[in-house]
Design a protein around this motif. Structure first.
Motif, short mmCIF file in Angstrom:
data_model
loop_
_atom_site.label_atom_id
_atom_site.label_comp_id
_atom_site.label_asym_id
_atom_site.label_seq_id
_atom_site.Cartn_x
_atom_site.Cartn_y
_atom_site.Cartn_z
N GLY A 263 7.65 13.46 -29.23
CA GLY A 263 6.45 14.26 -29.35
C GLY A 263 6.32 15.29 -28.26
O GLY A 263 5.91 16.43 -28.49
N ILE A 264 6.67 14.89 -27.02
CA ILE A 264 6.58 15.78 -25.87
C ILE A 264 7.82 15.60 -25.01
O ILE A 264 8.28 14.48 -24.80
CB ILE A 264 5.32 15.49 -25.03
CG1 ILE A 264 4.04 15.64 -25.87
CG2 ILE A 264 5.25 16.43 -23.82
CD1 ILE A 264 2.76 15.26 -25.13
N TRP A 265 8.34 16.69 -24.51
CA TRP A 265 9.48 16.66 -23.59
C TRP A 265 9.02 17.18 -22.23
O TRP A 265 8.60 18.32 -22.11
CB TRP A 265 10.62 17.51 -24.13
CG TRP A 265 11.81 17.65 -23.23
CD1 TRP A 265 12.23 16.77 -22.27
CD2 TRP A 265 12.75 18.74 -23.19
NE1 TRP A 265 13.37 17.23 -21.64
CE2 TRP A 265 13.71 18.44 -22.19
CE3 TRP A 265 12.86 19.92 -23.91
CZ2 TRP A 265 14.76 19.31 -21.90
CZ3 TRP A 265 13.92 20.79 -23.61
CH2 TRP A 265 14.86 20.48 -22.62
N GLN A 266 9.10 16.32 -21.22
CA GLN A 266 8.88 16.74 -19.83
C GLN A 266 10.24 17.17 -19.28
O GLN A 266 11.09 16.35 -19.01
CB GLN A 266 8.30 15.59 -19.01
CG GLN A 266 7.92 15.96 -17.59
CD GLN A 266 7.50 14.72 -16.81
OE1 GLN A 266 8.34 13.94 -16.37
NE2 GLN A 266 6.19 14.54 -16.64
N SER B 283 2.22 24.79 -5.41
CA SER B 283 3.38 23.91 -5.29
C SER B 283 3.93 23.59 -6.68
O SER B 283 3.48 24.13 -7.69
CB SER B 283 2.99 22.63 -4.55
OG SER B 283 4.14 21.85 -4.24
N ARG B 284 4.91 22.70 -6.71
CA ARG B 284 5.62 22.39 -7.96
C ARG B 284 4.73 21.67 -8.97
O ARG B 284 3.88 20.87 -8.61
CB ARG B 284 6.84 21.54 -7.65
CG ARG B 284 7.85 22.19 -6.71
CD ARG B 284 9.05 21.31 -6.48
NE ARG B 284 8.68 20.01 -5.92
CZ ARG B 284 9.51 18.99 -5.77
NH1 ARG B 284 10.77 19.12 -6.19
NH2 ARG B 284 9.11 17.86 -5.25
N LEU B 285 5.00 21.94 -10.23
CA LEU B 285 4.28 21.30 -11.32
C LEU B 285 5.27 20.78 -12.36
O LEU B 285 6.29 21.42 -12.63
CB LEU B 285 3.34 22.29 -12.01
CG LEU B 285 2.14 22.78 -11.21
CD1 LEU B 285 1.48 23.95 -11.94
CD2 LEU B 285 1.14 21.66 -10.97
N ASP B 286 4.95 19.62 -12.94
CA ASP B 286 5.72 19.13 -14.09
C ASP B 286 5.48 20.06 -15.28
O ASP B 286 4.37 20.55 -15.49
CB ASP B 286 5.27 17.72 -14.48
CG ASP B 286 5.66 16.67 -13.46
OD1 ASP B 286 6.44 16.98 -12.55
OD2 ASP B 286 5.18 15.53 -13.59
N GLN B 287 6.55 20.26 -16.05
CA GLN B 287 6.48 21.14 -17.22
C GLN B 287 6.77 20.35 -18.49
O GLN B 287 7.71 19.55 -18.54
CB GLN B 287 7.49 22.27 -17.09
CG GLN B 287 7.26 23.16 -15.88
CD GLN B 287 5.99 23.97 -15.99
OE1 GLN B 287 5.80 24.72 -16.95
NE2 GLN B 287 5.09 23.80 -15.03
N ASP B 288 5.94 20.58 -19.50
CA ASP B 288 6.04 19.83 -20.75
C ASP B 288 6.02 20.76 -21.96
O ASP B 288 5.35 21.80 -21.95
CB ASP B 288 4.87 18.86 -20.87
CG ASP B 288 4.79 17.89 -19.71
OD1 ASP B 288 5.64 16.99 -19.64
OD2 ASP B 288 3.89 18.05 -18.86
N ILE B 289 6.74 20.34 -23.00
CA ILE B 289 6.68 21.01 -24.30
C ILE B 289 6.30 19.97 -25.34
O ILE B 289 6.94 18.92 -25.44
CB ILE B 289 8.04 21.63 -24.69
CG1 ILE B 289 8.44 22.73 -23.72
CG2 ILE B 289 7.98 22.18 -26.12
CD1 ILE B 289 9.84 23.26 -23.95
N ALA B 290 5.24 20.23 -26.09
CA ALA B 290 4.85 19.36 -27.19
C ALA B 290 5.36 19.95 -28.50
O ALA B 290 5.35 21.18 -28.69
CB ALA B 290 3.34 19.20 -27.24
N TYR B 291 5.78 19.07 -29.39
CA TYR B 291 6.32 19.51 -30.68
C TYR B 291 5.35 19.25 -31.84
O TYR B 291 5.71 19.46 -33.00
CB TYR B 291 7.66 18.81 -30.95
CG TYR B 291 8.68 19.14 -29.89
CD1 TYR B 291 9.28 20.40 -29.83
CD2 TYR B 291 9.02 18.21 -28.91
CE1 TYR B 291 10.21 20.71 -28.85
CE2 TYR B 291 9.95 18.51 -27.92
CZ TYR B 291 10.53 19.77 -27.90
OH TYR B 291 11.44 20.07 -26.92
#
Length: 211
Positions: free
Chosen positions: A172-175, A188-196
């Motif tokens: 469903g989501i890819w981090q 600062s750094r952030l986690d990145q996510d793609i939801a499908y």
């Protein structure tokens, strides 16, 4: 396939330094905030939720698991439901299972724990989702027993490599990154996510997460 950009946050990302409106302006549509764990509620959860909602972003929540028994997983589910009560969450309610102490339990016990939490969250009328990283999913979870639930996968690599490492449904989501800096959004750094999936539409349409 449609894709939707998002980030995930916790107390380690200061809400005071986060410009959620700027994030929305960059084309991001969702935020998943840490609600807490068995140890404590995340001190920034409410503020991240309020600020992200005010910026027009869809918000979900996750709990980091320390459970080593089904009873503890049930306690985690009850804590999560208490923390999200009254909030308008339009992204999934997520169980983050990956702790090193859980590996010693073996695949079936880890699966029992995850299934207990996810089932209780779903039974409460929420959209329940599983989060972990590719190796933990492969070696410590029986995905045949968890295939009902969408997966939010942590896998910091290329899409081609990710497809080779992760072969289970339903992604469903890819981090895909934990190190991107979005200028003007956060220093600062952030986690990145793609939801499908369009989780916001699905959850609103079905009237889920109304606890």
């Amino acid at each position: 396939m449609s894709e939707y950009k998002g980030i995930d946050v916790s107390k380690y990302q200061s809400p005071a330094k986060m410009d959620y409106k700027a994030l929305k302006d960059l084309g991001y549509s969702f935020v998943i905030a840490k609600a807490g764990s068995l140890k404590a509620k995340d001190s920034a959860f409410d503020t991240h939720y309020t600020k992200a909602r005010a910026a027009g972003l869809s918000v979900g929540a996750y709990l980091y698991s320390y459970a080593t028994t089904e009873d503890e997983a049930s306690k985690e589910a009850k804590l999560m439901l208490s923390w999200i009560k009254g909030k308008k969450l339009t992204h999934p309610i997520v169980y983050d299972i990956e702790n090193s102490t859980q590996k010693a339990l073996g695949r079936e016990k880890c699966t029992d724990i995850a299934l207990r939490f996810l089932t209780e969250i779903e039974d409460a009328g929420c959209y329940a989702m599983l989060y972990s990283y590719a190796n933990f999913i492969k070696n410590y979870l029986n995905m045949d027993r968890l295939k009902h639930f969408d997966v939010w996968l942590a896998c910091y690599t290329t899409e081609e490599r990710r497809r080779a490492l992760y072969t289970y449904p339903i992604l469903g989501i890819w981090q895909y990154s934990s190190s991107e800096i979005l200028e003007g959004v956060y220093p600062s750094r952030l986690d990145q996510d793609i939801a499908y999936k369009d989780y916001a539409r699905i959850i609103k349409t079905k009237g889920l997460n109304a606890v």
